[in-house]
Design a protein around this motif. Sequence first.
Motif, mmCIF file in Angstrom:
data_model
loop_
_atom_site.group_PDB
_atom_site.id
_atom_site.type_symbol
_atom_site.label_atom_id
_atom_site.label_comp_id
_atom_site.label_asym_id
_atom_site.label_seq_id
_atom_site.Cartn_x
_atom_site.Cartn_y
_atom_site.Cartn_z
ATOM 1 N N ILE A 22 1.355 -1.731 0.085
ATOM 2 C CA ILE A 22 0.211 0.153 -0.072
ATOM 3 C C ILE A 22 1.195 1.430 -0.095
ATOM 4 C CG2 ILE A 22 -1.327 1.837 1.304
ATOM 5 C CD1 ILE A 22 -2.689 -1.136 1.895
ATOM 6 N N ALA A 23 2.096 0.918 0.889
ATOM 7 C CA ALA A 23 2.965 2.561 1.051
ATOM 8 C C ALA A 23 3.527 2.592 -0.964
ATOM 9 C CB ALA A 23 3.647 2.358 2.053
ATOM 10 N N ASP A 24 3.988 1.465 -1.289
ATOM 11 C CA ASP A 24 4.688 2.290 -2.327
ATOM 12 C C ASP A 24 4.142 2.064 -3.263
ATOM 13 O OD1 ASP A 24 6.919 0.872 -1.040
ATOM 14 O OD2 ASP A 24 7.144 -1.068 -1.803
ATOM 15 N N THR A 25 2.645 1.399 -3.452
ATOM 16 C CA THR A 25 1.760 1.547 -4.567
ATOM 17 C C THR A 25 1.506 3.092 -4.586
ATOM 18 O OG1 THR A 25 0.513 -0.195 -3.755
ATOM 19 C CG2 THR A 25 -0.445 1.798 -5.258
ATOM 20 N N CYS A 26 0.895 3.868 -3.414
ATOM 21 C CA CYS A 26 1.283 5.590 -2.397
ATOM 22 C C CYS A 26 1.244 6.465 -3.218
ATOM 23 C CB CYS A 26 -0.293 5.150 -1.093
ATOM 24 S SG CYS A 26 -1.504 4.723 -1.436
ATOM 25 N N LYS A 27 3.416 5.841 -3.098
ATOM 26 C CA LYS A 27 4.285 6.630 -3.394
ATOM 27 C C LYS A 27 3.926 7.119 -4.383
ATOM 28 C CE LYS A 27 6.984 5.120 0.654
ATOM 29 N NZ LYS A 27 8.658 4.143 0.633
ATOM 30 N N LYS A 28 3.622 6.162 -5.974
ATOM 31 C CA LYS A 28 3.385 6.554 -6.982
ATOM 32 C C LYS A 28 2.430 7.296 -7.002
ATOM 33 C CE LYS A 28 5.876 2.273 -7.426
ATOM 34 N NZ LYS A 28 6.009 0.578 -7.297
ATOM 35 N N SER A 29 0.975 7.422 -6.478
ATOM 36 C CA SER A 29 0.465 8.284 -6.622
ATOM 37 C C SER A 29 0.275 10.145 -6.500
ATOM 38 C CB SER A 29 -0.505 7.157 -6.327
ATOM 39 O OG SER A 29 -2.215 8.836 -6.365
ATOM 40 N N LEU A 53 -6.057 -3.789 -5.041
ATOM 41 C CA LEU A 53 -5.997 -2.033 -4.776
ATOM 42 C C LEU A 53 -6.623 -1.078 -5.733
ATOM 43 C CD1 LEU A 53 -2.632 -2.342 -3.129
ATOM 44 C CD2 LEU A 53 -4.606 -2.426 -2.197
ATOM 45 N N THR A 54 -6.327 -1.323 -6.559
ATOM 46 C CA THR A 54 -7.451 -0.731 -8.330
ATOM 47 C C THR A 54 -7.960 -1.236 -8.509
ATOM 48 O OG1 THR A 54 -5.010 -1.312 -9.493
ATOM 49 C CG2 THR A 54 -7.450 -0.180 -10.413
ATOM 50 N N ARG A 55 -9.109 -2.411 -7.680
ATOM 51 C CA ARG A 55 -10.429 -2.926 -8.106
ATOM 52 C C ARG A 55 -11.100 -1.366 -7.130
ATOM 53 N NH1 ARG A 55 -8.385 -8.206 -8.902
ATOM 54 N NH2 ARG A 55 -8.843 -8.222 -11.437
ATOM 55 N N ILE A 56 -10.547 -1.822 -5.533
ATOM 56 C CA ILE A 56 -10.804 -0.734 -4.371
ATOM 57 C C ILE A 56 -11.111 0.003 -4.469
ATOM 58 C CG2 ILE A 56 -10.513 -0.186 -2.086
ATOM 59 C CD1 ILE A 56 -8.935 -3.350 -2.110
ATOM 60 N N MET A 57 -10.112 1.287 -5.136
ATOM 61 C CA MET A 57 -9.547 2.305 -5.405
ATOM 62 C C MET A 57 -11.085 2.893 -6.328
ATOM 63 S SD MET A 57 -8.523 5.224 -3.830
ATOM 64 C CE MET A 57 -7.003 5.064 -3.431
ATOM 65 N N LEU A 58 -11.109 1.778 -7.578
ATOM 66 C CA LEU A 58 -12.555 1.524 -8.766
ATOM 67 C C LEU A 58 -13.700 1.965 -8.048
ATOM 68 C CD1 LEU A 58 -10.863 0.854 -11.744
ATOM 69 C CD2 LEU A 58 -11.392 3.297 -11.492
ATOM 70 N N ALA A 157 -7.885 9.489 -10.388
ATOM 71 C CA ALA A 157 -6.932 9.621 -11.204
ATOM 72 C C ALA A 157 -6.122 8.709 -10.322
ATOM 73 C CB ALA A 157 -6.574 10.797 -10.931
ATOM 74 N N ILE A 158 -5.822 8.114 -9.257
ATOM 75 C CA ILE A 158 -5.066 7.049 -7.917
ATOM 76 C C ILE A 158 -5.313 5.472 -8.966
ATOM 77 C CG2 ILE A 158 -4.721 5.945 -5.750
ATOM 78 C CD1 ILE A 158 -5.584 8.575 -4.557
ATOM 79 N N ALA A 159 -6.372 5.268 -8.495
ATOM 80 C CA ALA A 159 -6.807 4.090 -9.736
ATOM 81 C C ALA A 159 -6.431 3.727 -10.953
ATOM 82 C CB ALA A 159 -7.799 3.528 -9.692
ATOM 83 N N GLU A 160 -6.076 5.019 -11.754
ATOM 84 C CA GLU A 160 -4.948 5.656 -13.074
ATOM 85 C C GLU A 160 -3.092 5.451 -12.943
ATOM 86 O OE1 GLU A 160 -7.558 7.209 -16.516
ATOM 87 O OE2 GLU A 160 -6.557 8.183 -15.282
ATOM 88 N N ASP A 161 -3.564 5.668 -12.131
ATOM 89 C CA ASP A 161 -1.497 5.594 -11.581
ATOM 90 C C ASP A 161 -1.274 4.543 -11.029
ATOM 91 O OD1 ASP A 161 -1.556 8.216 -12.139
ATOM 92 O OD2 ASP A 161 -1.720 8.041 -9.983
ATOM 93 N N ILE A 162 -2.137 3.436 -10.406
ATOM 94 C CA ILE A 162 -2.274 1.911 -10.186
ATOM 95 C C ILE A 162 -1.992 0.772 -11.217
ATOM 96 C CG2 ILE A 162 -2.577 0.016 -8.622
ATOM 97 C CD1 ILE A 162 -4.129 2.184 -6.753
#
Length: 167
Positions: A22-29, A53-58, A157-162
């Motif tokens: 989660i931390a690594d994924t969100c750092k790139k967002s 994580l992408t599905r959850i965000m969407l 946008a976060i979902a797209e970043d992931i």
Amino acid sequence: MTRIVLLFVLLSLNYHSHADLIADTCKKSEYPDLCNSTLRSDPRSAKADAKGLTRIMLEVALTKASTTFNQVKNLLSKTTEPVLKRCLAICADMYDSIVEEIPKAIQNVGLDNNEANHQADLALTDVDTCESIFSEEPNKRKSPLTANNNAVRHLVAIAEDILVSLG
């Protein structure tokens, strides 16, 4: 006793590896704080991979979009002012599309990430159209939906970043 300690250590390592994901994924967002708070508040995130994580965000974005769509319909039903009514009618059309596009994006995560990204892009365009319609001249006005539009935009946008990180 040794088995219990070993089990605890393994569970702890598993938790930390997901927390790190989660931390690594969100750092790139683009919106790391929102990403972290959103994913950490959903218990499914603890066991999810990047696709999950992408599905959850969407799904969170869809919930917010659905709430916004209901707000738009409510405002539209109470508005008599013609220009505001026209703007809200356009937003109603945009959010009607958004609540169809996001589920398509969710379905395509992991199967066709390019299509998932395309559907997410369509949703972002629709959010932008809803927001910008209020600033058109000569009847420029403050949008009553800015906060909700921004929330939907940021979540998608976060979902797209992931999605980008999935390749």
